[in-house]
Design an enzyme around this catalytic site. Sequence first.
Site, PDB file in Angstrom:
ATOM      1  N   LYS A   1      25.843 -21.958  22.552  1.00  0.00           N
ATOM      2  CA  LYS A   1      24.772 -21.670  23.530  1.00  0.00           C
ATOM      3  C   LYS A   1      25.227 -22.024  24.948  1.00  0.00           C
ATOM      4  CE  LYS A   1      23.034 -26.209  22.243  1.00  0.00           C
ATOM      5  NZ  LYS A   1      22.032 -26.959  21.478  1.00  0.00           N
TER       6      LYS A   1
ATOM      7  N   TYR B   1      29.559 -30.502  57.025  1.00  0.00           N
ATOM      8  CA  TYR B   1      28.171 -30.554  57.510  1.00  0.00           C
ATOM      9  C   TYR B   1      27.696 -31.992  57.683  1.00  0.00           C
ATOM     10  CZ  TYR B   1      27.890 -25.621  56.167  1.00  0.00           C
ATOM     11  OH  TYR B   1      28.092 -24.271  56.052  1.00  0.00           O
TER      12      TYR B   1
ATOM     13  N   ARG C   1      10.645 -32.549  18.882  1.00  0.00           N
ATOM     14  CA  ARG C   1      10.828 -31.270  19.573  1.00  0.00           C
ATOM     15  C   ARG C   1      10.305 -30.196  18.638  1.00  0.00           C
ATOM     16  NH1 ARG C   1      16.828 -30.099  21.993  1.00  0.00           N
ATOM     17  NH2 ARG C   1      17.149 -29.203  19.941  1.00  0.00           N
TER      18      ARG C   1
ATOM     19  N   ARG D   1      26.480 -28.255  12.428  1.00  0.00           N
ATOM     20  CA  ARG D   1      26.332 -27.475  13.669  1.00  0.00           C
ATOM     21  C   ARG D   1      27.046 -28.232  14.784  1.00  0.00           C
ATOM     22  NH1 ARG D   1      20.888 -28.235  11.956  1.00  0.00           N
ATOM     23  NH2 ARG D   1      20.619 -29.534  13.807  1.00  0.00           N
TER      24      ARG D   1
ATOM     25  N   MET E   1      28.945 -25.234  49.893  1.00  0.00           N
ATOM     26  CA  MET E   1      28.654 -24.309  48.794  1.00  0.00           C
ATOM     27  C   MET E   1      29.941 -23.800  48.150  1.00  0.00           C
ATOM     28  SD  MET E   1      26.421 -20.796  48.818  1.00  0.00           S
ATOM     29  CE  MET E   1      25.005 -21.546  49.592  1.00  0.00           C
TER      30      MET E   1
HETATM   31  C1  LIG Z   1      22.839 -27.859  20.767  1.00  0.00           C
HETATM   32  C2  LIG Z   1      22.513 -28.076  19.337  1.00  0.00           C
HETATM   33  C3  LIG Z   1      23.505 -28.470  18.431  1.00  0.00           C
HETATM   34  C4  LIG Z   1      24.918 -28.819  18.850  1.00  0.00           C
HETATM   35  O1  LIG Z   1      24.927 -30.121  19.392  1.00  0.00           O
HETATM   36  P1  LIG Z   1      26.311 -30.862  19.765  1.00  0.00           P
HETATM   37  O2  LIG Z   1      25.885 -32.234  20.094  1.00  0.00           O
HETATM   38  O3  LIG Z   1      26.861 -30.133  20.943  1.00  0.00           O
HETATM   39  O4  LIG Z   1      27.183 -30.752  18.581  1.00  0.00           O
HETATM   40  C5  LIG Z   1      23.169 -28.534  17.088  1.00  0.00           C
HETATM   41  N1  LIG Z   1      21.914 -28.260  16.677  1.00  0.00           N
HETATM   42  C6  LIG Z   1      20.927 -27.900  17.517  1.00  0.00           C
HETATM   43  C7  LIG Z   1      19.567 -27.620  16.997  1.00  0.00           C
HETATM   44  C8  LIG Z   1      21.186 -27.815  18.873  1.00  0.00           C
HETATM   45  O5  LIG Z   1      20.206 -27.482  19.715  1.00  0.00           O
END
Ligand SMILES: *Cc1c(COP(=O)(O)O)cnc(C)c1O
Length: 371
Positions: free
Chosen positions: A38, A265, A136, A221, A311
């Site tokens: 993501k 600046y 969440r 994940r 910038m």
């Molecule tokens: C972003 C996310 C992950 C990955 O998390 P990391 O700490 O980067 O490994 C896994 N599960 C969910 C639901 C997430 O939102």
Amino acid sequence: MPLTGKHSNWLEIDRGAIEANVRQCLERTGAQVMAVVKANGYGHGIVPLARAAVRGGATWCGVARVEEAIELRRAGIDGPILILGATAAGRVQEAIGERISMAVWDLGHVEAAAAATNGTNERARLHLKVETGMGRLGIEPEEAVALARRIASTPGVILEGVFTHFARADESDPEPTAAQERQFAQVLASLEAAGLRPGLVHAANSAASLSRPSATFNLVRAGIAICGLNPSPECPLPEGFRPALAWKAQLSQVRLMPPGRGVSYGHQYVTRSTERIGVAPVGYGDGYRRVPGNQVLVGGRSVPVVGRVCMDQIMVQLDSVPEARAGDEVVLIGEQAGQRISVDDLAARWGTFNYEVVCGLSARIPRVYRG
Ligand SMILES: *Cc1c(COP(=O)(O)O)cnc(C)c1O
């Protein structure tokens, strides 16, 4: 001196490192790996990160939003993809048509998915998200079995997975994560008893993948770990992972400024003597923060950024690098002649954490892929 190369500032991304990091995750967990890509692949580029991860053995890709999932499909990434967040009702049909799996936590989602398959022979692949302590998204544990039953009895939808997410797996105290895991295990037991346990069970992010073997189930994940970055200072990556990203620029000008000259600046910095000042074409428009105390590497030395970050440009004090010339390499993240600035170093200087640093790297920075 004319500049060489093609870009003023750029990111160098080592695909071989990403592949090797995924292999580390596979070997250490013994589970399937979902590459979480993501937010433009944590700044690394969503498609290249996903491709490299798949080459390294990741069987799934995980994204936050449907737009990201579609981008992966358009790029020819054909394997399973899970949208971890909410899928807007108006795009559920598109997601199903693209064989993209969706997280669900209430009946409304299930009905919307079922309705979208009406009159087709497509099946919506759903992963039930259980809230066990992240505070969440998710369904309360005691309501999970009832929703799983509804999914099982609804035509057009398949319960492909069940998952939860940890809030504190990157901390040294294992107890909060253990408590979440116990909640999740109860849900799994109830699903099992009802004959509803799906094939895929997942809970671990990078931190939990590496620190809690009991939480790996059959899929982990991993996002930050495949980038080779530490889940947290309390949960550093083990030996064998390596960062995939470096951020570099070239000096656009180097000159001696007389004493008393204001720099950038607001003239927050004024030269005290004749000083060697360089200009590098990187700024807050690229995601480089406008805070005091930044340092970069030039000529193998750490040098201070002086004056405000603009910038598109920064000024650096080069008295310690008298040989510096326009065209010389500037390292904002990465290594130069044995010196190193890590994403964690920059995060500490910016009062944030490494995830935010890489996600903040602007889309306008060219990404150069190697390996
Ligand atoms: C972003 C996310 C992950 C990955 O998390 P990391 O700490 O980067 O490994 C896994 N599960 C969910 C639901 C997430 O939102």
